[in-house]
Design an enzyme around this catalytic site. Sequence first.
Site, PDB file in Angstrom:
ATOM      1  N   GLN A 170      52.716  14.223  73.923  1.00 12.01           N
ATOM      2  CA  GLN A 170      52.322  12.834  74.247  1.00 12.01           C
ATOM      3  C   GLN A 170      50.967  12.525  73.624  1.00 12.01           C
ATOM      4  OE1 GLN A 170      53.016  13.230  78.532  1.00 12.01           O
ATOM      5  NE2 GLN A 170      51.924  15.194  78.465  1.00 12.01           N
ATOM      6  N   ASP A 195      53.661  16.068  90.638  1.00 12.17           N
ATOM      7  CA  ASP A 195      52.500  15.308  90.149  1.00 12.17           C
ATOM      8  C   ASP A 195      52.732  15.012  88.666  1.00 12.17           C
ATOM      9  OD1 ASP A 195      48.989  16.178  89.545  1.00 12.17           O
ATOM     10  OD2 ASP A 195      50.030  14.224  89.574  1.00 12.17           O
ATOM     11  N   THR A 221      53.941  12.449  85.226  1.00 13.67           N
ATOM     12  CA  THR A 221      53.794  11.115  84.650  1.00 13.67           C
ATOM     13  C   THR A 221      54.971  10.280  85.159  1.00 13.67           C
ATOM     14  OG1 THR A 221      54.957  12.071  82.755  1.00 13.67           O
ATOM     15  CG2 THR A 221      52.567  11.798  82.537  1.00 13.67           C
ATOM     16  N   ASP A 222      55.007   9.025  84.744  1.00 11.79           N
ATOM     17  CA  ASP A 222      56.095   8.135  85.168  1.00 11.79           C
ATOM     18  C   ASP A 222      57.395   8.522  84.466  1.00 11.79           C
ATOM     19  OD1 ASP A 222      53.866   5.247  85.362  1.00 11.79           O
ATOM     20  OD2 ASP A 222      54.429   6.753  86.865  1.00 11.79           O
ATOM     21  N   PRO A 240      58.307  12.859  78.655  1.00 13.58           N
ATOM     22  CA  PRO A 240      58.620  14.168  79.262  1.00 13.58           C
ATOM     23  C   PRO A 240      58.822  14.094  80.774  1.00 13.58           C
ATOM     24  CG  PRO A 240      56.334  14.088  78.499  1.00 13.58           C
ATOM     25  CD  PRO A 240      56.991  12.865  77.991  1.00 13.58           C
TER      26      PRO A 240
END
Length: 289
Positions: free
Chosen positions: A39, A164, A166-167, A171
């Site tokens: 990312q 925890d 990412t949205d 990934p």
Amino acid sequence: MTDTPQPKTPGWTIEKLHADHAQALRETIVHYDSQTDHQRLRVFENPTFGRILTLDDVVQVTERDNFIYHEMLTHVPILAHGAARRVLIIGGGDGGMAKEVLKHDSVSHVTMVEIDAGVVDFSKAYLLGISDGAFDDPRLDLQIADGAIFMRDTTDRFDVIIVDSTDPAGPGEVLFTEGFYGHAARALTEDGIIVTQNGVPFLQGDELTGTMRAFQALFSDASCYLATVPTYAGGPMAFGWGTNGTARHADLSTLQARFEASSIATDYYTPAIHQAAFALPPYISRLIP
Ligand code: SAM
């Protein structure tokens, strides 16, 4: 991880929150802006929020307000459970979640499965205050891997699982699927609890609905609880909650006694906030099938 840091000319980060809604964060210094193996990773300074980490231009953590998010995703399930020993964190590359979990002396082992070594490396380099020594704690087992594959294959059992991530884009998408939640349910101990980062319902209601639908099929207690984190703009953020135990109904005096016994200093979490966080306004409770 690819090339050397490439600081860019400071300007503004425009974070698209929705098709027609964005927030702007002024950059006074840009420490890093480049592509990791997974990312786009940026670290920059903002006068109000301090140092900020974004992934694919989405705010992940800021020095000034991360305590709210990290305290509520750790102390709520751990103090509700009451005897959590083994904790699993999926994602959490900045180390802030691990820091809060490791404040609990009762926790003997934390497995953290983060897909992007670049996030860990840059968090250690630029956001050390957030992890605050967590990466050096002997109880922490950090694995660089896809959390979905880890969850599918693990034979370990955990008292608390904290997603925890990412949205659900890039990934992180695999961490919002029924398959992932099914494997997570299998990896929990009998009274184990899973909690998830489920975005801001006012803007991401579908995400919460999807998680809740999956949790209802897997757990006798499927709900969510709320906290407002300034840089996760759009109103309160929802944290998914799933368990086959009765931990959600721990009374205030029990939570108070456990919190005092932990001797943990907090800036957001209190037992009263813990209980109140499960009170949902109708516009959010309507998102739960
Ligand atoms: N506080 C943030 C939020 O609410 O969106 C989350 C912060 S944490 C940095 C998110 C982490 O999830 C990132 O480090 C990212 O690399 C990691 N991640 C995304 N997808 C993943 C996956 N499939 N397996 C493991 N970690 C993943």
